[in-house]
Design a protein around this motif. Structure first.
Motif, mmCIF file in Angstrom:
data_model
loop_
_atom_site.group_PDB
_atom_site.id
_atom_site.type_symbol
_atom_site.label_atom_id
_atom_site.label_comp_id
_atom_site.label_asym_id
_atom_site.label_seq_id
_atom_site.Cartn_x
_atom_site.Cartn_y
_atom_site.Cartn_z
ATOM 1 N N GLU A 653 42.843 47.754 35.735
ATOM 2 C CA GLU A 653 42.350 50.038 36.393
ATOM 3 C C GLU A 653 43.423 50.305 35.048
ATOM 4 N N CYS A 654 44.409 50.433 34.393
ATOM 5 C CA CYS A 654 44.495 50.469 32.800
ATOM 6 C C CYS A 654 43.256 50.420 31.798
ATOM 7 N N LEU A 655 43.277 48.685 31.916
ATOM 8 C CA LEU A 655 42.404 48.558 30.583
ATOM 9 C C LEU A 655 40.850 49.547 30.838
ATOM 10 N N ARG A 656 40.778 49.035 31.993
ATOM 11 C CA ARG A 656 38.991 49.902 32.144
ATOM 12 C C ARG A 656 39.383 51.719 31.391
ATOM 13 N N PHE A 657 40.634 52.005 31.570
ATOM 14 C CA PHE A 657 40.846 53.191 31.077
ATOM 15 C C PHE A 657 40.965 53.481 29.224
ATOM 16 N N LEU A 658 41.380 52.421 29.011
ATOM 17 C CA LEU A 658 41.563 51.658 27.847
ATOM 18 C C LEU A 658 40.176 51.454 27.147
ATOM 19 N N VAL A 659 39.668 51.162 27.968
ATOM 20 C CA VAL A 659 38.208 50.411 27.252
ATOM 21 C C VAL A 659 37.661 51.580 27.099
ATOM 22 N N ARG A 660 37.311 52.598 28.015
ATOM 23 C CA ARG A 660 36.628 53.355 28.081
ATOM 24 C C ARG A 660 37.383 54.632 27.232
ATOM 25 N N LEU A 661 38.264 54.968 27.085
ATOM 26 C CA LEU A 661 39.035 55.696 25.997
ATOM 27 C C LEU A 661 38.539 55.624 24.621
ATOM 28 N N CYS A 662 39.226 54.168 24.549
ATOM 29 C CA CYS A 662 38.703 53.627 22.823
ATOM 30 C C CYS A 662 36.670 53.574 22.599
ATOM 31 N N THR A 663 36.123 53.566 23.338
ATOM 32 C CA THR A 663 34.893 53.721 23.240
ATOM 33 C C THR A 663 34.372 54.834 22.900
ATOM 34 N N ASP A 664 34.786 55.770 23.957
ATOM 35 C CA ASP A 664 34.472 57.411 23.155
ATOM 36 C C ASP A 664 35.510 57.942 21.800
ATOM 37 N N ILE A 665 36.544 57.176 21.591
ATOM 38 C CA ILE A 665 37.321 57.659 20.305
ATOM 39 C C ILE A 665 36.518 56.862 19.551
ATOM 40 N N GLY A 666 36.124 55.992 19.212
ATOM 41 C CA GLY A 666 35.700 55.062 18.597
ATOM 42 C C GLY A 666 36.635 54.088 17.945
ATOM 43 N N TYR A 673 40.215 45.137 23.958
ATOM 44 C CA TYR A 673 40.362 45.234 25.062
ATOM 45 C C TYR A 673 39.314 44.865 26.574
ATOM 46 N N ALA A 674 38.632 44.867 25.658
ATOM 47 C CA ALA A 674 37.350 44.781 27.313
ATOM 48 C C ALA A 674 37.818 43.418 27.061
ATOM 49 N N THR A 675 37.892 42.491 26.075
ATOM 50 C CA THR A 675 38.623 40.816 26.152
ATOM 51 C C THR A 675 38.864 40.877 27.931
ATOM 52 N N LYS A 676 39.827 41.494 27.213
ATOM 53 C CA LYS A 676 41.225 41.149 28.018
ATOM 54 C C LYS A 676 41.031 41.501 29.464
ATOM 55 N N ARG A 679 38.982 38.883 31.583
ATOM 56 C CA ARG A 679 39.363 38.201 32.109
ATOM 57 C C ARG A 679 40.340 37.901 33.320
ATOM 58 N N LEU A 680 40.602 39.123 33.338
ATOM 59 C CA LEU A 680 41.735 40.166 34.366
ATOM 60 C C LEU A 680 40.526 40.203 35.374
ATOM 61 N N GLU A 681 39.185 40.456 35.757
ATOM 62 C CA GLU A 681 37.820 40.886 36.611
ATOM 63 C C GLU A 681 38.178 38.630 36.934
ATOM 64 N N MET A 683 39.881 36.763 36.220
ATOM 65 C CA MET A 683 41.135 35.959 37.128
ATOM 66 C C MET A 683 40.703 36.584 38.816
ATOM 67 N N LYS A 684 40.568 37.855 38.500
ATOM 68 C CA LYS A 684 40.139 38.262 40.525
ATOM 69 C C LYS A 684 39.573 38.177 41.435
ATOM 70 N N GLU A 685 38.376 37.729 40.481
ATOM 71 C CA GLU A 685 37.661 36.772 41.567
ATOM 72 C C GLU A 685 37.725 35.553 42.058
ATOM 73 N N ILE A 686 38.190 34.655 40.978
ATOM 74 C CA ILE A 686 38.842 33.163 41.069
ATOM 75 C C ILE A 686 39.990 33.478 42.351
ATOM 76 N N ARG A 687 40.732 34.652 42.507
ATOM 77 C CA ARG A 687 41.451 34.515 43.193
ATOM 78 C C ARG A 687 41.224 35.493 44.434
ATOM 79 N N GLU A 688 39.913 36.116 45.069
ATOM 80 C CA GLU A 688 39.335 36.246 45.913
ATOM 81 C C GLU A 688 38.929 35.208 46.426
ATOM 82 N N GLN A 689 38.557 34.057 45.506
ATOM 83 C CA GLN A 689 37.281 33.086 46.399
ATOM 84 C C GLN A 689 38.695 31.988 46.789
ATOM 85 N N ARG A 690 39.743 31.937 46.050
ATOM 86 C CA ARG A 690 40.062 31.508 46.353
ATOM 87 C C ARG A 690 41.081 31.348 47.978
#
Length: 844
Positions: A653-666, A673-676, A679-681, A683-690
């Motif tokens: 959630e923190c990374l999502r808001f960072l991406v949004r704010l950085c996009t809005d501010i430019g 932050y988008a790459t991170k 990657r986390l999403e 990892m989360k998907e892999i975790r749920e599948q496992r």
């Protein structure tokens, strides 16, 4: 022979009985009713004479009914009742000054009586008003008397009673200045006899005002004006003087007063105060002597044997039943209870100081009490000795002291066993508590405390029905046992018998009007009965008793919130926060309230405090950043999100808001932050599948290892059990919103060892988890390894390593040839810490 015989002459001589019927016409009363002059004289017999010229008859010498008229047929009427009714009395004139004075005096007396009755009923304000009214009317009465009669005819007793009652009512209403002025008026009037005794009351007022010097002065003035024949009153005044000396700290003077009292007329209060005075100056020997004097004070009450019938005589039994609980018997009981209270308090006070240790001091007090008329108090002192051990946190000595009573009489044994049961209950040793509770109940079946303790032990074991039976029996033995009544209410709550629980708590409320616990339980029962209005009403009463109880305030706020009254809910939540600013639930509600009302700036302080209380919870810091963002302070929000990302790098959630704010501010950081985030999403998907695959494989049937078919079945089940264990390990890993924390202390530069059993994992695992020379995110790589290795893994700390992973079943590290997850080095033979080359190069 006939010479001595004389015959009666025949001549006409006087008759011997003649003249008796002759009477003087003056005494003739036959015609008195028709005598006008006589009747007028009768009607004017109160001092007024008939008109001149008429002679008044002498009626005083008239015969008492024995007149000639009686012989002539008139009725016997000596009282003159045949004359008809007497004329009516003359009406009293209400306008006469004497009558007005008499009525006014009667009214003053009635007002004084009403004032005294109101005071005895506790209505002090009404008593004062009546006393003032009596004083006003009494002054009017005095002025009227001075106008009609001479000053010496004034009723001084009435004036004294009115002024004395007025002064007493002023004092009862704590109007001490007015009371002293009124007493001064009485004391200075020389016409009042014995008015000097009222200086005792003036001394009492000065004592209440803490003006001790004046109190002593007036006590001594009153003592000088009281003759020595009034011994009891002089003793009481001297006792007041001694108490005042104690208040001022002049213990030597107080000792002189109390010693004089104990030598002249010993009493319990003086003896106890004497012990206090010697205790204040620390005189051990005098404390002992004073305690012996207190013990020797005669009670002057009858023995209990007097109220036991010696025979089967019904008349005697009836008399004994009549006097067994009369007012005199009740007074004797109160006097005995007061004596026991003074003795017990004095013993507990001096026991720790009269000897080298409090135990020796208690033993001395017990011996003295055993040799006196208060033999039954010795056992109570022994129990107090055990309680003193408890206060000193010497549990073993307390238990040993109480166990000494197991062989004594039933009453003492029951009391000691009750205390032991309570002690073991507090230590959660319910078996011992139940054992001693049984001993207490068997020793005295009518001991409500023992039955309550037994019920508590049964309650702790979950047998609520049986616990309720013990509480009921305790209440049957003593209906005023509040502990049993409270506990049975709790028991009914556990049994979901809410109506009966409410009935118990309401009865208890009638006994304990201001008990916060009872008020809370009533409110809680109404809440369970889904009656929020009644629950709120009782919580309001609770807050009036304990206005600083943050829990009650938050509870009331929650009820108002559930009813939709946000403003009232905010008021009580805010009060709760003011008294206890560390309640997370209250802080969260207040922050949410300000966000709902569009005051995000005010919500920030509450979420900041929550983040201080729970620093490992990321949601509070996210809420702070969200408030900054909602209020338009984007730069502050961006800095807060960056700080959160440094502390919680796995928070999506923190990374999502960072991406949004950085996009809005430019900002240029948006790509990083988008790459991170991607990657986390992943990892989360892999975790749920496992986790999902682990749950699916956990449903494998368990077969027998019998032949090749059984072996295959066993292998399949083995894989299923491995997946199940792996799922449990994955659930134990930190979530995306939690910081990653190792289970052991990592030293920078050490290798991170990993090994597997070769079934489903080989050297190619490095590529599958994305380990490369440029990989620097240890946590991501480690978690990915656990998810993709396909092995049944177990984590544990080893000597010489930071973190290790082993297969199941557990094998020796050397047989598995573990490697470092980062640098790829093999397990050292000496099992010592080995520096990791990747970490040394700054890539770890």
């Amino acid at each position: 022979m006939m010479q001595n015989v004389h015959l009666a002459p025949e001549t006409d001589e006087d008759d011997l009985y003649s003249g008796y019927n002759d009477y003087n016409p003056t005494y003739d009363t036959e015609e008195l009713e028709n005598d006008t002059a006589f009747q007028q004289a009768v009607r004017t017999s109160h001092g007024r004479r008939p008109p001149d010229g008429v002679t008044r008859p002498m009626t005083a010498v008239r015969a008492a009914g024995f007149t000639k008229g009686a012989l002539r047929g008139s009725a016997f009427d000596p009282l003159g009742q045949s004359w008809g009714p007497a004329p009516p009395l003359e009406a009293r004139s209400e306008d006469s000054p004497e009558e007005k004075i008499r009525q006014l005096e009667k009214k003053v007396n009635e007002l004084v009586e009403e004032s005294c009755i109101a005071n005895s009923c506790g209505d002090l304000k009404l008593a004062l008003e009546k006393a003032k009214d009596a004083g006003r009317k009494e002054r009017v009465l005095v002025r009227q008397r001075e106008q009609v009669t001479r000053p010496e005819n004034i009723n001084l007793d009435l004036t004294y009673s009115v002024l004395f009652n007025l002064a007493s009512q002023y004092s009862a209403n704590e109007m001490y200045a007015e009371a002293l002025n009124t007493y001064q008026v009485i004391v200075k009037n020389k016409m009042f006899s014995n008015a000097g005794r009222l200086k005792v009351n003036m001394g009492n007022i000065y004592l209440k005002q803490r003006n001790y010097s004046k109190a002593i002065k007036f006590y001594r003035m009153a003592l000088d004006q009281i003759p020595s024949v009034h011994k009891e009153m002089r003793i009481k005044i001297m006792q007041n003087i001694g108490v005042t000396f104690i208040k001022t700290g002049q213990y030597s003077d107080a000792i002189s007063s109390f010693e004089h009292i104990m030598s002249m007329a010993p009493n319990l209060k003086a003896g106890f105060n004497l012990i206090l005075s010697y205790f204040a100056i620390g005189d051990r020997e005098k404390m002992k002597k004073s305690f012996q004097k207190l013990i020797a004070v005669p009670l002057e009450i009858d023995e209990d044997d007097k109220y036991i019938s010696p025979s089967d005589d019904p008349h005697t039994n009836l008399v004994i039943e009549a006097i067994k609980n009369d007012h005199l018997r009740q007074m004797e009981r109160e006097r005995k209870a007061m004596a026991e209270k003074y003795i017990m308090t004095a013993a507990k006070l001096i026991a720790p100081v009269i000897e080298t240790s409090f135990a020796v001091g208690y033993d001395w007090c017990v011996e003295v009490v055993k040799a006196s008329q208060y033999v039954e108090l010795a056992n109570d002192l022994e129990i107090n000795k055990a309680i003193t051990y408890l206060r000193q946190k010497d549990f073993n000595q307390a238990v040993e002291t109480l166990k000494m009573f197991e062989k004594k009489d039933s009453r003492v044994k029951s009391a000691a066993a009750t205390n032991l049961s309570f002690l073991y209950y507090l230590e959660n040793e319910f078996a011992q508590a139940s054992s001693y509770a049984d001993l207490a109940v068997n020793s005295d079946r009518y001991n409500p405390s023992a039955l309550t303790n037994k019920g508590n032990t049964v309650f702790a074991n979950g047998d609520y029905e049986k616990a309720a039976e013990f509480y009921k029996e305790a209440l049957r033995n003593d209906c005023s046992c509040t502990e049993a009544l409270y506990n049975i209410g709790l028991t009914y709550k556990k049994l979901n018998r809410l109506d009966e629980a409410l009935d118990c708590f309401l009865k208890l409320h009638a006994i304990l009007r201001n008990s916060a616990q009872v008020l809370y339980q009533i409110a809680n029962v109404y809440e369970l009965m889904e009656d929020p209005s009644q629950a709120m009403e009782w919580l309001m009463q609770l807050i009036s008793v304990v206005p600083t109880d943050s829990r009650a305030l938050s509870k009331l706020g929650g009820l108002y919130d559930s009813e939709g009254d946000k403003s009232q809910a905010f008021q009580y939540y805010y009060e709760s926060y003011r008294y206890f600013p560390s309640n997370i639930e209250v802080i969260e509600w207040l922050g949410a309230y300000y966000i709902d009302t569009q005051f995000c700036e005010k919500a920030i302080q509450y979420f900041e405090r929550a983040s201080l209380i729970q620093p490992t919870q990321v949601k509070w810091q996210l809420m702070v950043a969200s408030c900054f963002r909602r209020s338009g302070n984007y730069q502050k929000a961006l800095d807060t999100y960056k700080d959160i990302h440094r502390k919680f790098p796995e928070n999506v959630e923190c990374l999502r808001f960072l991406v949004r704010l950085c996009t809005d501010i430019g900002l240029k950081e948006v790509q990083e932050y988008a790459t991170k985030l991607k990657r986390l999403e992943k990892m989360k998907e892999i975790r749920e599948q496992r986790i999902k695959s682990g749950r699916d494989s956990s449903g494998c049937p368990r077969g027998r290892r019998d032949g090749s078919a059984g072996s295959d079945s066993g292998q399949n089940c083995s894989a299923g059990s491995k997946g199940e264990r792996l799922s449990a390990q994955l659930r134990a890993l930190p979530g995306t919103d939690e910081p990653y924390e190792s289970s052991s202390n990592k030293e920078p530069g050490e290798c991170l060892w990993v090994c597997w059993d070769g079934r489903g994992a080989d050297a190619s695992i490095w590529g599958s988890v994305g380990v490369s020379e440029t990989q620097t995110k240890l946590v991501v790589t480690w978690e990915a390894f656990l998810l993709t290795s396909g092995c049944s893994l177990l984590t544990m700390s080893l000597t010489g390593s930071t973190f290790a992973v082993f297969p199941v079943p557990l094998m020796s590290p050397s047989a598995l040839k573990p490697r470092c997850l980062l640098c790829g080095s093999t397990w050292p033979s000496n099992r010592k810490t080995q520096n990791c080359s990747q970490k040394e190069n700054g890539r770890g």
